[in-house]
Design an enzyme around this catalytic site. Structure first.
Site, PDB file in Angstrom:
ATOM      1  N   HIS A 378       0.913  -0.942  -0.025  1.00 22.88           N
ATOM      2  CA  HIS A 378       0.071   0.242   0.506  1.00 22.88           C
ATOM      3  C   HIS A 378       0.862   1.072   0.391  1.00 22.88           C
ATOM      4  O   HIS A 378       0.196   1.950  -0.435  1.00 22.88           O
ATOM      5  CB  HIS A 378      -1.133  -0.489   1.551  1.00 22.88           C
ATOM      6  CG  HIS A 378      -2.098  -1.233   1.212  1.00 22.88           C
ATOM      7  ND1 HIS A 378      -3.702   0.162  -0.022  1.00 22.88           N
ATOM      8  CD2 HIS A 378      -2.417  -2.248   1.814  1.00 22.88           C
ATOM      9  CE1 HIS A 378      -4.281  -1.530   0.348  1.00 22.88           C
ATOM     10  NE2 HIS A 378      -3.661  -2.306   0.727  1.00 22.88           N
ATOM     11  N   THR A 677      -8.343   6.759  -2.952  1.00 26.53           N
ATOM     12  CA  THR A 677     -10.089   5.688  -3.346  1.00 26.53           C
ATOM     13  C   THR A 677     -10.505   7.377  -3.312  1.00 26.53           C
ATOM     14  O   THR A 677     -11.959   7.178  -3.563  1.00 26.53           O
ATOM     15  CB  THR A 677      -9.976   4.772  -2.619  1.00 26.53           C
ATOM     16  OG1 THR A 677      -9.884   5.062  -0.940  1.00 26.53           O
ATOM     17  CG2 THR A 677      -9.517   3.711  -2.821  1.00 26.53           C
ATOM     18  N   LYS A 681     -14.139   8.978  -5.045  1.00 32.81           N
ATOM     19  CA  LYS A 681     -15.451   8.963  -4.824  1.00 32.81           C
ATOM     20  C   LYS A 681     -16.410  10.806  -5.320  1.00 32.81           C
ATOM     21  O   LYS A 681     -17.108  10.431  -5.310  1.00 32.81           O
ATOM     22  CB  LYS A 681     -15.286   9.063  -3.349  1.00 32.81           C
ATOM     23  CG  LYS A 681     -15.505   7.376  -2.068  1.00 32.81           C
ATOM     24  CD  LYS A 681     -14.805   8.109  -1.170  1.00 32.81           C
ATOM     25  CE  LYS A 681     -14.226   5.919  -0.597  1.00 32.81           C
ATOM     26  NZ  LYS A 681     -13.661   6.185   0.257  1.00 32.81           N
TER      27      LYS A 681
END
Length: 842
Positions: A378, A677, A681
């Site tokens: 990540h 992320t 959105k």
């Protein structure tokens, strides 16, 4: 003129919320009253709003139970391959509305509560967020659970039931103050304790080597008590399980050796064992090598692997009597996905179970382990990589240290065989870092012990192969993959932005909710006047609603016709909230210089938590609030520029803010944000993006057309070139008068007149040791923001770009991400078939 519809009446018209059949509503009311009756004990006959919330939650939960039991029964009978997603974080937010969306109960519940004289939105507001995560990594896990259930995969999320989740953030005199998040204070209607599946977890002790194998003895035991939460798929009658472990001291804890007077202390000391699941570590992208954290990591891994192996052994396959004992079949029935290196201990623990307990030979066990496990990376930030001191292992997990040494010995043998004489490569690729304090590199352990390693956006996966894990990629290129992150369109469109979901459904039907690629069908409406008008109208309604929320909670009047310019994410130097600040100050100075010009009005909102120990991040928050104090009280500026710090940013606040945003700020230094992320959105909810070519922004530009995003700044190659040349902040400071003015104002006390040197550390960092090169992108960022202002003055052209963005969102559904994990890593096939509903006869 007809009077405007009430909120309730407007909600009723939204078909994506499900049908409110008369029988359905009557039954819901009956069940609601039954639950309310059992909630109210003898001595209380007046129901509070919380009582009503619990009654509604339990009524909705009733609709899950039958499906949950039937789903698990179905898995037991069919014996599919199962995937275990192990994560130290699951950032779930609230559950009630999401459950109603996925079960198509929203309109029916709304009508039932309305007929009972209640407002469903008020009841929904009683629910606490399940804040068991820090940011992107934990929220990704939550989106993945939703997609795995919606794609009919036999999936389990495994983690820790933290008693205290991410802290609540208060802003006091401009500073962040943390308070404990006591989210379980009133109970959690969505979880079910499962004491029958309690598991022992061992710590400390020593190892004994016998001819028949190794024993780990004299350990301290902590019990892991599981709590199950149902995870409903989208209208497919599948309900999967998230199982979170809570730490419990065994009854005999500390009592074996107690003497007269020691009993009370022995009982009090049970807390020490139970502290393991007390609190979430509040660091995002930062490694803090604390013993309690390593205990948490091993605790979740040990309990989970016991569960996995128990389930593997008892699953029925063909014959009804025999339990499975042949572990060579484990990789055919079990996939384990490690969400970052936090659950890396799964690799040595699985080896310990197979070799020490199940008596497999090492080579066989290792083959099973590698084929079962896969690792998701990540971050590439060096300070985030987990490197545990060997001394800590010696003390806490002595057997696992031996196993890691053996894994490393065999690994280095393979490296040496492939690259004879390359000692430097051996040093770089070792699982053990020598020098000063010996440390275990957990990322190296994960790569060696997994059959697949993935980054979370194409650019990130490419960087892993080219730099961080280059040696490993050269040796085993077949292991490396990309799986670009995604978000669930259920929570992040249908639930948080029903108005937009409805406008889309009117044009292309409702199927896009489970197949987001269908949003491409909106491209043909990009010049449709009515559609442009509808999209713009929904955005305006969302902005008004958010403006009301802000006025209620922050006592600030904001201009709903201003551009809502939003940057919400954890506060971190690499995310460059400071670059945003420099734009705000520059825009402020320009308005002050020419107050009679027609400036595009803006409300800039910045929100996010700083890790409690991250001093610079806390100073960044203080700077943002200080800028707000000056800008918001300057009568010359008026409502043309407002700066608001969004306090206590969390999932529930994101669900309000994101649908109201016009501009999404995604401005990390190229090569530092693995994916992001939040960017997706905002895109799905009709905001335009200003961003660097970093993380998934690159793929967003590909999907929507680069001309439909505001892309600026250095690319990864430019950053690398600047590193080689040497980044000198003073050059930019001396060359760009507006930048110099802004920095001089910060350092001279313009924004902190009572403490003129309050921000001297920030300025010193920016001028002399800024790893993230804020000044290098300043000029291009300001230019790009001018283009944003110009386009915002032309609402129709702005909205056309919005439509291209929404139409390009299909790739960023977590359904696509999970389908790729399933097929390319787990060896499983997703399905859109529905299970029979609980009331169906089979």
């Amino acid at each position: 003129m007809s009077k405007p519809l009430s909120d309730h009446d407007r909600r009723k018209q939204i078909s994506v919320r499900g049908l409110a059949g008369i029988e359905n509503v009557a039954e819901l009311k009956q069940n609601f009253n039954r639950h309310l009756h059992f909630t109210l004990v003898k001595d209380r006959n007046v129901a509070t709003r919380r009582d009503y919330y619990f009654a509604l939650a339990n009524t909705v939960r009733d609709h899950l139970i039958g499906r949950w039991i039937r789903t698990q029964q179905h898995y037991y009978e069919k014996d599919p391959k199962r995937v275990y997603y192990i994560s130290l974080e699951f950032y779930m937010g609230r559950t009630l509305q999401n459950t109603m969306v996925n079960l198509a109960l929203e309109n029916a519940c709304d009508e039932a509560t309305y007929q009972l004289g209640l407002d469903m939105e008020e009841l929904e507001d009683m629910e606490e967020d399940a804040g068991l995560g820090n940011g992107g990594l934990g929220r990704l896990a939550a989106c993945f659970l939703d997609s795995m259930a919606s794609l009919g995969l036999a999936a389990y999320g495994y983690g820790i039931r933290y008693e205290f989740g991410i802290f609540n953030q208060k802003i006091v005199n401009g500073w962040q103050v943390e308070e404990a998040d006591d989210w379980l204070r009133f109970g959690n209607p969505w979880e079910k304790a499962r004491p029958e599946y309690m598991r022992p977890v061992h710590f400390y002790g020593r190892t004994e080597h016998h001819p028949d194998g190794v024993k780990w003895v004299d350990t301290q035991v902590v019990l892991a008590l599981p709590y199950d939460t149902p995870i409903p798929g989208y209208r497919n009658n599948v309900v999967n399980t998230m199982r979170l472990w809570s730490a419990k001291a065994p009854c005999e804890f500390n009592l074996k050796d107690f003497n007269v007077g020691g009993y009370i202390q022995a009982v009090l000391d049970r807390n020490l064992a139970e502290n393991i699941s007390r609190v979430l570590y509040p660091n995002d992208n930062f490694f803090e090598g604390k013993e309690l954290r390593l205990k948490q990591e091993y605790f979740v891994v040990s309990a989970t692997l016991q569960d996995i192996i128990r389930r593997f052994k008892v699953s029925k396959f063909g014959s009804r009597e025999i339990a499975r004992t042949d572990f060579s079949k484990l990789p055919d029935k079990v996939a384990i996905q490690l969400n970052d290196t936090h659950p890396a201990m799964a690799i040595p623990e699985l080896m310990r179970v197979l070799v020490d307990e199940e008596k497999l030979d090492w080579e066989k066990a290792w083959d099973i382990c590698v084929r079962t496990c896969a690792y998701t990376n990540h971050t590439v930030l060096p300070e985030a990589l987990e490197r545990w001191p060997v001394d800590l292992f010696t003390h806490l997990l002595p057997r696992h240290l031996e196993i890691v040494y053996e894994i490393n010995r065999r690994h280095l043998e393979r490296v040496a065989a492939k690259y004879p004489g390359d000692n430097d490569r051996l040093r770089r690729m070792s699982l053990i870092e020598e020098g000063g304090q010996k440390r275990i590199n957990m990322a190296h352990l994960c790569i060696v012990g997994s059959h697949a390693v993935n980054g979370v956006a194409q650019i990130h996966s490419d960087i892993l192969k080219a730099t961080v894990f280059k040696d490993f990629y050269e040796m085993e290129p077949h292991k490396f993959q990309n799986k670009t992150n995604g978000i669930t369109p259920r929570r992040w469109l249908v639930m948080c932005n029903p108005g937009l979901a409805e406008v889309i459904a009117e044009r292309i039907g409702e199927d896009f909710i489970r197949d987001l690629d269908q949003l491409q069908g909106l491209r043909k409406f990009v010049n449709d006047e009515a559609f442009i008008r509808d999209v713009a109208k929904v955005k305006q309604e969302n902005k008004l609603k958010f403006a009301v929320h802000l006025e209620e909670h922050y006592k600030v009047k904001i201009n709903p016709n201003s551009m809502f310019d939003i940057q919400v994410k954890r506060i971190h130097e690499y995310k460059r909230q400071l670059l945003n600040c420099l734009h705000i100050i520059t825009y402020y100075n320009r308005i002050k210089k020419e107050p009679n010009k027609q400036w595009t009005p803006r409300t800039v909102m910045i929100g996010g938590k700083a890790a409690p120990g991250y001093h610079t991040a806390k100073m960044i928050i203080r700077l943002i609030t200080a800028i707000g104090e000056v800008v918001n009280n300057d009568p010359v500026v008026g409502d043309r520029l407002k700066v608001i710090f969004l306090e206590n940013y969390r999932v529930t606040l994101a669900e309000r803010a994101i649908p109201a945003a016009d501009l999404s700020e995604q401005i990390s230094t190229a090569g530092t944000e693995a994916s992001g992320t939040g960017n997706m959105k905002f895109m799905l909810n009709g905001a335009l993006t200003i961003g660097t070519m970093d993380g998934a922004n690159v793929e967003m530009a590909e999907e929507a057309g680069e001309g439909n995003l505001f892309i600026f700044g250095m690319r990864v190659d430019d950053v690398d070139a600047l590193d080689i040349k040497g980044y000198r902040a003073e050059e930019y400071y001396n060359r760009l008068p507006e930048l110099k003015q802004a920095i001089d104002q910060i350092s001279g006390g313009f924004f902190s007149p009572k403490q003129p040197d309050l921000f001297k550390e920030i300025v010193n960092m920016l001028m002399h040791h800024d790893r993230f090169k804020v000044f290098a992108d300043y000029e291009d960022y300001i230019k790009c923001q001018e283009e944003v202002n110009a386009l915002y003055k032309n609402p129709k052209e702005w909205t056309k770009k919005v439509i291209y963005n929404i139409a390009g969102c299909g790739k960023f559904s977590s359904d696509r991400t999970i389908a790729q994990y399933a097929r390319e890593i787990w060896g499983m096939e997703p399905t859109l078939e529905k299970l029979p509903a609980p009331d169906d006869k089979q």
